[in-house]
Design a protein around this motif. Structure first.
Motif, PDB file in Angstrom:
ATOM      1  N   PHE A 200       0.849  -1.187   0.000  1.00 39.95           N
ATOM      2  CA  PHE A 200       0.000   0.000   0.000  1.00 39.95           C
ATOM      3  C   PHE A 200       0.892   1.247   0.000  1.00 39.95           C
ATOM      4  N   PRO A 201       0.415   2.368  -0.533  1.00 36.72           N
ATOM      5  CA  PRO A 201       1.193   3.610  -0.496  1.00 36.72           C
ATOM      6  C   PRO A 201       1.546   3.981   0.952  1.00 36.72           C
ATOM      7  N   GLU A 202       2.710   4.596   1.109  1.00 29.59           N
ATOM      8  CA  GLU A 202       3.221   4.878   2.455  1.00 29.59           C
ATOM      9  C   GLU A 202       2.959   6.322   2.859  1.00 29.59           C
ATOM     10  N   TYR A 203       2.456   6.492   4.087  1.00 28.93           N
ATOM     11  CA  TYR A 203       2.209   7.815   4.670  1.00 28.93           C
ATOM     12  C   TYR A 203       2.608   7.797   6.134  1.00 28.93           C
ATOM     13  N   GLU A 204       2.969   8.939   6.639  1.00 26.51           N
ATOM     14  CA  GLU A 204       3.120   9.109   8.075  1.00 26.51           C
ATOM     15  C   GLU A 204       1.739   9.377   8.677  1.00 26.51           C
ATOM     16  N   ILE A 205       1.504   8.901   9.895  1.00 24.60           N
ATOM     17  CA  ILE A 205       0.267   9.216  10.608  1.00 24.60           C
ATOM     18  C   ILE A 205       0.570  10.278  11.649  1.00 24.60           C
ATOM     19  N   ILE A 321     -10.334  -4.800  25.424  1.00 31.57           N
ATOM     20  CA  ILE A 321     -11.042  -3.523  25.439  1.00 31.57           C
ATOM     21  C   ILE A 321     -10.769  -2.780  24.133  1.00 31.57           C
ATOM     22  N   PHE A 322     -11.664  -1.853  23.809  1.00 33.01           N
ATOM     23  CA  PHE A 322     -11.479  -1.031  22.622  1.00 33.01           C
ATOM     24  C   PHE A 322     -10.212  -0.194  22.750  1.00 33.01           C
ATOM     25  N   GLU A 323      -9.429  -0.145  21.658  1.00 34.04           N
ATOM     26  CA  GLU A 323      -8.242   0.717  21.649  1.00 34.04           C
ATOM     27  C   GLU A 323      -8.311   1.763  20.545  1.00 34.04           C
ATOM     28  N   PHE A 324      -8.591   1.353  19.322  1.00 36.36           N
ATOM     29  CA  PHE A 324      -8.721   2.356  18.264  1.00 36.36           C
ATOM     30  C   PHE A 324      -9.541   1.793  17.120  1.00 36.36           C
ATOM     31  N   GLN A 325      -9.981   2.705  16.243  1.00 36.44           N
ATOM     32  CA  GLN A 325     -10.693   2.282  15.046  1.00 36.44           C
ATOM     33  C   GLN A 325     -10.086   2.949  13.822  1.00 36.44           C
ATOM     34  N   ILE A 326     -10.173   2.224  12.712  1.00 35.89           N
ATOM     35  CA  ILE A 326      -9.687   2.708  11.416  1.00 35.89           C
ATOM     36  C   ILE A 326     -10.902   3.168  10.628  1.00 35.89           C
ATOM     37  N   MET A 327     -10.832   4.385  10.143  1.00 31.83           N
ATOM     38  CA  MET A 327     -11.989   5.003   9.501  1.00 31.83           C
ATOM     39  C   MET A 327     -12.014   4.706   7.996  1.00 31.83           C
ATOM     40  N   PRO A 328     -13.184   4.837   7.369  1.00 26.74           N
ATOM     41  CA  PRO A 328     -13.271   4.555   5.930  1.00 26.74           C
ATOM     42  C   PRO A 328     -12.477   5.531   5.081  1.00 26.74           C
ATOM     43  N   GLN A 329     -12.140   6.715   5.637  1.00 26.63           N
ATOM     44  CA  GLN A 329     -11.365   7.697   4.877  1.00 26.63           C
ATOM     45  C   GLN A 329      -9.993   7.162   4.476  1.00 26.63           C
ATOM     46  N   LEU A 330      -9.485   6.176   5.208  1.00 27.83           N
ATOM     47  CA  LEU A 330      -8.177   5.616   4.852  1.00 27.83           C
ATOM     48  C   LEU A 330      -8.199   5.025   3.451  1.00 27.83           C
ATOM     49  N   LEU A 331      -9.341   4.491   3.034  1.00 32.00           N
ATOM     50  CA  LEU A 331      -9.435   3.870   1.709  1.00 32.00           C
ATOM     51  C   LEU A 331      -9.080   4.858   0.596  1.00 32.00           C
ATOM     52  N   ASN A 332      -9.327   6.152   0.827  1.00 29.92           N
ATOM     53  CA  ASN A 332      -9.006   7.156  -0.190  1.00 29.92           C
ATOM     54  C   ASN A 332      -7.507   7.255  -0.448  1.00 29.92           C
ATOM     55  N   HIS A 333      -6.700   6.823   0.504  1.00 32.07           N
ATOM     56  CA  HIS A 333      -5.242   6.935   0.378  1.00 32.07           C
ATOM     57  C   HIS A 333      -4.591   5.650  -0.134  1.00 32.07           C
ATOM     58  N   LEU A 334      -5.357   4.568  -0.233  1.00 30.27           N
ATOM     59  CA  LEU A 334      -4.750   3.269  -0.511  1.00 30.27           C
ATOM     60  C   LEU A 334      -4.685   2.901  -1.985  1.00 30.27           C
ATOM     61  N   GLN A 335      -5.323   3.683  -2.845  1.00 31.92           N
ATOM     62  CA  GLN A 335      -5.308   3.413  -4.291  1.00 31.92           C
ATOM     63  C   GLN A 335      -5.828   2.009  -4.590  1.00 31.92           C
ATOM     64  N   VAL A 336      -6.971   1.687  -3.992  1.00 34.19           N
ATOM     65  CA  VAL A 336      -7.535   0.355  -4.186  1.00 34.19           C
ATOM     66  C   VAL A 336      -8.776   0.369  -5.064  1.00 34.19           C
ATOM     67  N   ASP A 337      -9.210   1.526  -5.545  1.00 33.29           N
ATOM     68  CA  ASP A 337     -10.374   1.576  -6.421  1.00 33.29           C
ATOM     69  C   ASP A 337     -10.063   0.900  -7.746  1.00 33.29           C
ATOM     70  N   SER A 338     -11.020   0.200  -8.267  1.00 34.83           N
ATOM     71  CA  SER A 338     -10.855  -0.461  -9.562  1.00 34.83           C
ATOM     72  C   SER A 338     -12.203  -0.509 -10.258  1.00 34.83           C
ATOM     73  N   SER A 342     -13.133  -3.668  -5.144  1.00 34.36           N
ATOM     74  CA  SER A 342     -12.001  -3.184  -4.367  1.00 34.36           C
ATOM     75  C   SER A 342     -12.251  -3.507  -2.908  1.00 34.36           C
ATOM     76  N   ILE A 343     -11.203  -3.536  -2.108  1.00 38.60           N
ATOM     77  CA  ILE A 343     -11.379  -3.787  -0.687  1.00 38.60           C
ATOM     78  C   ILE A 343     -12.187  -2.633  -0.091  1.00 38.60           C
ATOM     79  N   ASP A 344     -12.954  -2.938   0.956  1.00 37.67           N
ATOM     80  CA  ASP A 344     -13.872  -1.930   1.465  1.00 37.67           C
ATOM     81  C   ASP A 344     -14.218  -2.246   2.909  1.00 37.67           C
ATOM     82  N   TRP A 345     -14.566  -1.212   3.674  1.00 42.15           N
ATOM     83  CA  TRP A 345     -15.109  -1.372   5.018  1.00 42.15           C
ATOM     84  C   TRP A 345     -15.817  -0.089   5.429  1.00 42.15           C
TER      85      TRP A 345
END
Length: 378
Positions: A200-205, A321-338, A342-345
């Motif tokens: 996947f493309p690399e980004y700093e968080i 216990i809950f620690e964190f969640q990954i939001m759907p906005q991440l998909l915009n950065h992954l270049q997975v649209d086809s 494509s992968i989705d959540w």
């Protein structure tokens, strides 16, 4: 990390900034290869295969999340891996195409100095930013994905891979031309391309606290019947209700109680999704919401929300216990649209051991839950 909800945002490292995403700088990041924390007990190839198609999972992201007041977790990172096969995401729920691992180290350890890393670029910038071929311990890493590589090229015996899939990929990408062409001592054959089509493309968080711009009393209770009634004042919904009325004959077999329950369910779904949109509206680019043991996740739907019994206890016996969640906005950065699939959540929710167990500094698997958007909210 601090108390309260913290948000994560994807940011390009920029030219010459790749060194900040390597292990010595304890990064939080998306994509590329994992910047492993500890060097003992890394998850092997079998643990990093998709639970559905059995192909290798790609590194999705890692979050540096030390625990204040816990000396054994002075350094602590969570690693998430995801299958690249779109078909594996069709079913909601746990595991499947996703897995998450936790690793931690005390301040005094065999890998890193006790003092924090410098904020300036290191000498030999290009070498510091290059993907590592091996851990400091000498253990080989796969040239393609950066995960443990117990398999070696049968010809040169120098290139390492996690399995046959990545060995074949690297052979096609150029190892066939370089293999065996350089004498011993010449490391140019071992140079690893920074990117390939598996990663996947690399980004700093970047992490920031959530500002309390969102009024605490603005939420609509999904079970509030008054709120449910108010939503019918929307012109579009009035039109849909009139259309439903004209087609009433189709529902003659359904009693009034069943119809009312169906209407309430649809309205509750609308309200839950509306609450989700309102909560993220102030920072729509957020890709992470972190709040270990505090405020729970925000759900995109009322469907497929895990109950306590759905979240297994840790192997040590403690609850997760809950620690964190990954939001759907991440998909915009992954270049997975086809054009096909494509992968989705909707959201990915990570639960970790409440006791934060971990003797021996091994990588311990934690629990991740995938929730999709309901059909009516997309």
């Amino acid at each position: 990390m601090a108390a309260g909800v913290e948000l994560g945002f994807a940011a390009a490292a920029g030219p010459g900034g790749g060194w900040r995403l390597r292990s010595a700088y304890f990064p939080s990041k998306v994509g590329g290869r994992p910047a492993w924390l500890g060097e003992a007990g890394l998850p092997g190839p079998a643990a990093l295969r998709c639970g559905r198609c059995q192909r290798p999972c790609a590194f999705l992201l890692q979050l540096y999340a030390p625990l204040p007041g816990r000396p054994e977790a002075f350094h602590r990172t969570l690693f998430v891996f995801a299958c690249r096969g779109a078909a594996c995401y069709r079913l909601p729920g746990p595991r499947g195409p996703l897995c998450v691992f936790r690793n931690q180290l005390p301040r005094r350890n065999d890998t890193y100095p006790e003092e924090p890393p410098p904020e300036e670029p290191p000498p030999g910038l290009a070498a510091a930013a290059a993907p590592p071929l091996r851990l400091r311990s000498g253990a080989a890493l796969c040239r393609v994905c950066g995960c443990p590589g117990p398999r070696a090229c049968g010809r040169c015996r120098r290139a390492a891979y996690c399995g046959p899939e990545h060995q074949a990929l690297d052979w096609r990408r150029g190892h066939r031309r370089a293999c065996g062409q350089h004498p011993d001592g010449d490391d140019s054959v071992d140079a690893v391309p920074e990117h390939n089509e598996f990663l996947f493309p690399e980004y700093e968080i970047l992490i920031e606290p959530e500002e309390p711009e969102f009024p605490a009393d603005s939420s609509v209770d999904p079970d509030d019947e008054q709120g449910a009634g108010d939503t019918s004042k929307d012109p579009k919904e009035q039109k849909e209700l009139r259309a439903t009325g004209t087609a009433g004959e189709a529902f003659q077999s359904l009693d009034e109680e069943t119809l009312e329950a169906m209407a309430k369910h649809e309205t509750k779904e609308d309200n839950i999704f509306q609450m989700f949109k309102e909560r993220v509206a102030a920072e729509p680019e957020q890709i992470i919401r972190y709040c270990r043991g505090g405020e729970g996740p925000i759900w995109v739907s009322g469907e497929n929300v895990p109950e306590e019994k759905d979240i297994p206890n840790c192997s040590c016996g403690a609850k997760r216990i809950f620690e964190f969640q990954i939001m759907p906005q991440l998909l915009n950065h992954l270049q997975v649209d086809s054009l096909g699939e494509s992968i989705d959540w909707g959201t990915l929710v990570v639960y970790t051991c409440a006791d934060n167990c971990g003797e021996g500094n091994q990588y311990l698997e934690e629990f991740i839950w995938k929730q999709d958007f309901s059909a009516g909210s997309v």
